[in-house]
Scaffold this motif. Sequence first.
Motif, PDB file in Angstrom:
ATOM      1  N   TYR A   4       7.560   7.219  -4.350  1.00 39.22           N
ATOM      2  CA  TYR A   4       6.614   6.671  -3.389  1.00 39.22           C
ATOM      3  C   TYR A   4       7.316   5.916  -2.269  1.00 39.22           C
ATOM      4  O   TYR A   4       8.412   5.386  -2.448  1.00 39.22           O
ATOM      5  CB  TYR A   4       5.660   5.693  -4.090  1.00 39.22           C
ATOM      6  N   VAL A  13       6.064   2.705   0.068  1.00 41.79           N
ATOM      7  CA  VAL A  13       4.995   1.709   0.175  1.00 41.79           C
ATOM      8  C   VAL A  13       5.272   0.803   1.364  1.00 41.79           C
ATOM      9  O   VAL A  13       6.394   0.740   1.874  1.00 41.79           O
ATOM     10  CB  VAL A  13       4.871   0.873  -1.122  1.00 41.79           C
ATOM     11  N   ARG A  39       0.840  -1.207   0.000  1.00 41.90           N
ATOM     12  CA  ARG A  39       0.000   0.000   0.000  1.00 41.90           C
ATOM     13  C   ARG A  39       0.867   1.246   0.000  1.00 41.90           C
ATOM     14  O   ARG A  39       1.898   1.301   0.696  1.00 41.90           O
ATOM     15  CB  ARG A  39      -0.920   0.020   1.223  1.00 41.90           C
ATOM     16  N   VAL A  40       0.468   2.233  -0.777  1.00 42.04           N
ATOM     17  CA  VAL A  40       1.196   3.501  -0.813  1.00 42.04           C
ATOM     18  C   VAL A  40       0.913   4.254   0.478  1.00 42.04           C
ATOM     19  O   VAL A  40      -0.237   4.572   0.793  1.00 42.04           O
ATOM     20  CB  VAL A  40       0.782   4.355  -2.024  1.00 42.04           C
TER      21      VAL A  40
END
Length: 368
Positions: free
Chosen positions: A44, A46, A35-36
Amino acid sequence: MTPSLRAIGWPYAAQVEDAAWRETLSAHPDARPARVIEQHRSGYVVAEGPDAGIKAESPPEWQRASSYRKGGIAPEERAAVGDWVLLEGKRIVALLPRHSAIKRGAAGEHYKQQLIAANIDTVFVVCGLDADFNPRRIERYLVLIGGSGVEPVVVLTKADKAIALEASAVDDARAALDDVAQGVQVVAVNAKDPDSVAALAPWLSAGESIVLVGSSGAGKSTLTNTLLGIEKMKTSEVRESDSRGRHTTTHRALIPLPSGACLIDTPGMRELKPTGEEDIAENFSDIEALADQCRFRDCRHAKEPGCAVRAAIEAGTLDAARFANFLKLRDEVAGAADKLATRLAQKANDKVQNKSLYKRIDDKYGKH
């Protein structure tokens, strides 16, 4: 599904078994979900569990300008905080379909959408019971949230300070929101007091994902710290003259809570532009109902005879400021919708041109 994934909001089986999810997962059998939890200009962060995040490399098409002729994609089609992605090593290879997304129109003259958060169950619209209190701004937030499939909750912070100044302050604020927050829960809390913040527990059960939105100085970071039980987020005092705060939160971040829920804190928003996808009628059903009673079907609610809207304003049963905000938002949404339609038409045209170009190349040189 592992307990680690569930701790950061991995959806229930019904969604995971959705055809679009199955197709994306089966297309990348060697990839693992994550999940980011943070989004930065450089990339990003994660997570595969509640403990720590890793920097991830985004796909090449997310790094290009959003020109369809150059193979780029629009910013809102790339991952945002709250999105689920598939990883191979530290590289993102796919974005899993969203079940919800909170968006706004990005600042600037050209039409763009900005994702605030994805895969959210509840939005806490946070507003301080000081000079920050603004029913019209709350109304605007509710319009942006409407139609997204996400439940809004208005959270009024600094209730302790408001009551210290005037015993009826909280009741007065609730009364001011009677028309604005039609059917929406309004909860007043002291963001520094765990017992007071416990009133938000119904929306913070395990597996739920919540995003905080509101202006700088509204108390979002203070609320986050209290829910965490530790001082994780930076906070700062607001100016006494206008209750404005500095941007103590500089980027969106997803944080697992002790309750098992996930919370996304966001920077304060100074501009709340619609995307053109909003349904004004959903948030102004009272005005729409009055408009249906007007003598003329095309009544503009100005000087036409038999206008039920003007009659309600004159009788004091409809707030003139609410009606003015309705007109303003209606025009903004209509303008944004026109820009969105133009953009979608351009996108479709670009795809046709690309297809034609590739066909000419294939005809000349043969398919590879």
